[in-house]
Motif scaffolding. Structure first.
Motif, mmCIF file in Angstrom:
data_model
loop_
_atom_site.group_PDB
_atom_site.id
_atom_site.type_symbol
_atom_site.label_atom_id
_atom_site.label_comp_id
_atom_site.label_asym_id
_atom_site.label_seq_id
_atom_site.Cartn_x
_atom_site.Cartn_y
_atom_site.Cartn_z
ATOM 1 N N ALA A 240 -6.014 7.758 1.032
ATOM 2 C CA ALA A 240 -4.957 7.027 0.329
ATOM 3 C C ALA A 240 -3.736 6.828 1.227
ATOM 4 O O ALA A 240 -3.097 5.766 1.205
ATOM 5 C CB ALA A 240 -4.565 7.773 -0.942
ATOM 6 N N ALA A 241 -3.423 7.847 2.029
ATOM 7 C CA ALA A 241 -2.281 7.733 2.949
ATOM 8 C C ALA A 241 -2.552 6.657 4.000
ATOM 9 O O ALA A 241 -1.673 5.843 4.316
ATOM 10 C CB ALA A 241 -2.012 9.078 3.614
ATOM 11 N N THR A 242 -3.777 6.638 4.529
ATOM 12 C CA THR A 242 -4.145 5.614 5.519
ATOM 13 C C THR A 242 -4.052 4.220 4.920
ATOM 14 O O THR A 242 -3.529 3.286 5.548
ATOM 15 C CB THR A 242 -5.578 5.868 6.035
ATOM 16 O OG1 THR A 242 -5.648 7.171 6.605
ATOM 17 C CG2 THR A 242 -5.963 4.835 7.076
ATOM 18 N N LEU A 243 -4.568 4.083 3.684
ATOM 19 C CA LEU A 243 -4.527 2.794 3.008
ATOM 20 C C LEU A 243 -3.086 2.361 2.752
ATOM 21 O O LEU A 243 -2.731 1.186 2.928
ATOM 22 C CB LEU A 243 -5.289 2.886 1.687
ATOM 23 C CG LEU A 243 -5.328 1.626 0.818
ATOM 24 C CD1 LEU A 243 -6.044 0.511 1.556
ATOM 25 C CD2 LEU A 243 -6.006 1.911 -0.509
ATOM 26 N N THR A 244 -2.246 3.305 2.354
ATOM 27 C CA THR A 244 -0.834 2.994 2.091
ATOM 28 C C THR A 244 -0.139 2.524 3.360
ATOM 29 O O THR A 244 0.641 1.559 3.341
ATOM 30 C CB THR A 244 -0.118 4.231 1.525
ATOM 31 O OG1 THR A 244 -0.771 4.661 0.329
ATOM 32 C CG2 THR A 244 1.338 3.919 1.223
ATOM 33 N N ILE A 245 -0.418 3.191 4.472
ATOM 34 C CA ILE A 245 0.185 2.791 5.750
ATOM 35 C C ILE A 245 -0.277 1.397 6.138
ATOM 36 O O ILE A 245 0.523 0.531 6.524
ATOM 37 C CB ILE A 245 -0.164 3.810 6.856
ATOM 38 C CG1 ILE A 245 0.529 5.148 6.574
ATOM 39 C CG2 ILE A 245 0.226 3.274 8.227
ATOM 40 C CD1 ILE A 245 0.099 6.261 7.500
ATOM 41 N N LEU A 246 -1.586 1.154 6.008
ATOM 42 C CA LEU A 246 -2.152 -0.127 6.435
ATOM 43 C C LEU A 246 -1.562 -1.284 5.633
ATOM 44 O O LEU A 246 -1.051 -2.256 6.198
ATOM 45 C CB LEU A 246 -3.672 -0.063 6.273
ATOM 46 C CG LEU A 246 -4.495 -1.183 6.911
ATOM 47 C CD1 LEU A 246 -5.854 -0.641 7.322
ATOM 48 C CD2 LEU A 246 -4.698 -2.328 5.933
ATOM 49 N N LEU A 247 -1.625 -1.176 4.296
ATOM 50 C CA LEU A 247 -1.109 -2.247 3.455
ATOM 51 C C LEU A 247 0.424 -2.270 3.447
ATOM 52 O O LEU A 247 1.033 -3.342 3.355
ATOM 53 C CB LEU A 247 -1.635 -2.089 2.025
ATOM 54 C CG LEU A 247 -3.141 -2.271 1.845
ATOM 55 C CD1 LEU A 247 -3.528 -2.033 0.394
ATOM 56 C CD2 LEU A 247 -3.590 -3.657 2.297
ATOM 57 N N GLY A 248 1.044 -1.068 3.548
ATOM 58 C CA GLY A 248 2.499 -1.003 3.557
ATOM 59 C C GLY A 248 3.099 -1.682 4.768
ATOM 60 O O GLY A 248 4.077 -2.435 4.655
ATOM 61 N N VAL A 249 2.518 -1.440 5.944
ATOM 62 C CA VAL A 249 3.006 -2.088 7.164
ATOM 63 C C VAL A 249 2.848 -3.606 7.055
ATOM 64 O O VAL A 249 3.749 -4.376 7.406
ATOM 65 C CB VAL A 249 2.242 -1.546 8.394
ATOM 66 C CG1 VAL A 249 2.484 -2.417 9.618
ATOM 67 C CG2 VAL A 249 2.665 -0.112 8.684
ATOM 68 N N PHE A 250 1.692 -4.030 6.547
ATOM 69 C CA PHE A 250 1.446 -5.470 6.392
ATOM 70 C C PHE A 250 2.496 -6.097 5.478
ATOM 71 O O PHE A 250 3.086 -7.135 5.803
ATOM 72 C CB PHE A 250 0.037 -5.673 5.821
ATOM 73 C CG PHE A 250 -0.298 -7.112 5.540
ATOM 74 C CD1 PHE A 250 -0.703 -7.954 6.563
ATOM 75 C CD2 PHE A 250 -0.213 -7.622 4.263
ATOM 76 C CE1 PHE A 250 -1.006 -9.289 6.307
ATOM 77 C CE2 PHE A 250 -0.517 -8.951 3.994
ATOM 78 C CZ PHE A 250 -0.920 -9.782 5.020
ATOM 79 N N PHE A 251 2.759 -5.459 4.331
ATOM 80 C CA PHE A 251 3.695 -6.023 3.355
ATOM 81 C C PHE A 251 5.131 -5.973 3.863
ATOM 82 O O PHE A 251 5.884 -6.943 3.725
ATOM 83 C CB PHE A 251 3.573 -5.276 2.027
ATOM 84 C CG PHE A 251 4.471 -5.812 0.952
ATOM 85 C CD1 PHE A 251 4.145 -6.984 0.292
ATOM 86 C CD2 PHE A 251 5.652 -5.160 0.614
ATOM 87 C CE1 PHE A 251 4.983 -7.499 -0.701
ATOM 88 C CE2 PHE A 251 6.483 -5.666 -0.375
ATOM 89 C CZ PHE A 251 6.140 -6.840 -1.026
ATOM 90 N N LEU A 252 5.532 -4.860 4.463
ATOM 91 C CA LEU A 252 6.916 -4.712 4.914
ATOM 92 C C LEU A 252 7.248 -5.662 6.065
ATOM 93 O O LEU A 252 8.370 -6.151 6.174
ATOM 94 C CB LEU A 252 7.181 -3.268 5.336
ATOM 95 C CG LEU A 252 7.260 -2.241 4.202
ATOM 96 C CD1 LEU A 252 7.413 -0.835 4.764
ATOM 97 C CD2 LEU A 252 8.409 -2.561 3.249
ATOM 98 N N CYS A 253 6.269 -5.904 6.939
ATOM 99 C CA CYS A 253 6.532 -6.753 8.105
ATOM 100 C C CYS A 253 6.460 -8.243 7.765
ATOM 101 O O CYS A 253 7.226 -9.041 8.302
ATOM 102 C CB CYS A 253 5.544 -6.430 9.226
ATOM 103 S SG CYS A 253 5.809 -4.803 9.975
#
Length: 312
Positions: A240-253
């Motif tokens: 879940a942490a990996t998924l959050t980082i992956l999608l979070g970076v995509f959305f934030l950038c």
């Protein structure tokens, strides 16, 4: 870029407008509240662009050098690196030309600068679209490799991968040309925003489904080996942490950039939206940051690629 800021960066440099003294300033707004404007120094633009340039060149060189990496998955990663590379090169080139014009080291007519700005805008827009497409292609490739593992090599063949890559590049070029030509049409902006939302939804659905399958597989292994419950709980949290980082970076950038496009359609004259428009350079900087983070997420985690990088 014509639609994305109050004025084009290159053409704006001909006016010799002095940059903001401080990185963070409050811009007065007579028709509304004060605006928090984040000024991105040109040196920071150049630094981020050069870091991204080095990272993505290394990824492309490593994949080209190692024949073990000549597979559809790594070709998609290589194309993502090339797209991020174009994002960085375009922004670095634009910033460098702007600095030369402001410093008087480069003399050019306004028409020449405008044509150069059009070329750079096409490169930036095309590379952005292709980056999003290849991020989606990587997600689909990983999904097929997990859920259709036995048929993966018959479904994702090299000729098919090359056709997908060619189609993405052609579509990106055509999209960027249409975007630059019809930048003042609402439909074009809505299509770009819709494309981003669709890509975000695609990645979220695929990666969440992959995480659910991985957790299910981990629970099955735990039952066979009679492991304790906290072990596969920890696996689920890590996933879940990996998924959050992956999608979070995509959305934030990428999110602020497409929010900017949405607000141009929804409230172009509203004072609050005007405050957001003033931070367009910050949104560009975030996209360059994404070009720096992408190799860390998709490429450098591969042991084979890291070994090739050491040789390069």
């Amino acid at each position: 870029m014509p639609v994305l800021g109050s004025q084009r960066r290159l053409l704006g440099s001909l006016n010799c407008t002095p940059p903001a003294t401080f990185p963070l300033t409050l811009a007065p707004n007579r028709t509304g509240p004060q605006c928090l404007e984040v000024s991105i120094p040109d040196g920071l633009f150049l630094s981020l662009g050069l870091v991204s340039l080095v990272e993505n060149v290394l990824v492309v060189a490593a994949i080209a050098k190692n024949r073990n990496l000549h597979s559809p998955m790594y070709y998609f990663i290589c194309c993502l690196a090339m797209s991020d590379l174009l994002v960085s090169v375009s922004n670095v080139l634009e910033t460098a030309v702007m600095l030369l014009l402001e410093g008087g080291a480069l003399a050019a007519r306004a028409a020449v600068v405008q044509q150069l700005d059009n070329v750079i805008d096409v490169l930036i827009c095309g590379s952005m679209v292709s980056s999003l497409c290849f991020l989606g292609a990587i997600a689909v490739d990983r999904y097929i490799s997990i859920f259709y593992a036995l048929r993966y090599h018959s479904v994702v063949t090299l000729p098919r991968a090359w056709r997908i890559i060619a189609a993405i590049w052609v579509a990106s070029i055509l999209t960027s040309l249409l975007f630059i030509t019809y930048y003042n049409h609402t439909v074009v902006l809505l299509c770009l925003v819709g494309f981003f939302i669709a890509m975000l939804a695609l990645m979220a659905v695929l990666y969440v489904h992959m995480l659910a399958r991985a957790c299910q597989h981990a629970r099955g292994i735990a039952r066979l080996q009679k492991r304790q419950r906290p072990i596969h709980q920890g696996f689920g949290l890590k996933g879940a942490a990996t998924l959050t980082i992956l999608l979070g970076v995509f959305f934030l950038c990428w999110g602020p950039f497409f929010l900017h496009l949405s607000l141009i359609v929804l409230c172009p004259q509203h004072p609050t939206c005007g405050c957001i428009f003033k931070n367009f350079n910050l949104f560009l900087a975030l996209i360059i940051c994404n070009a720096i983070v992408d190799p860390l997420i998709y490429a450098f985690r591969s042991q084979e690629l890291r070994k090739t990088l050491q040789e390069v």
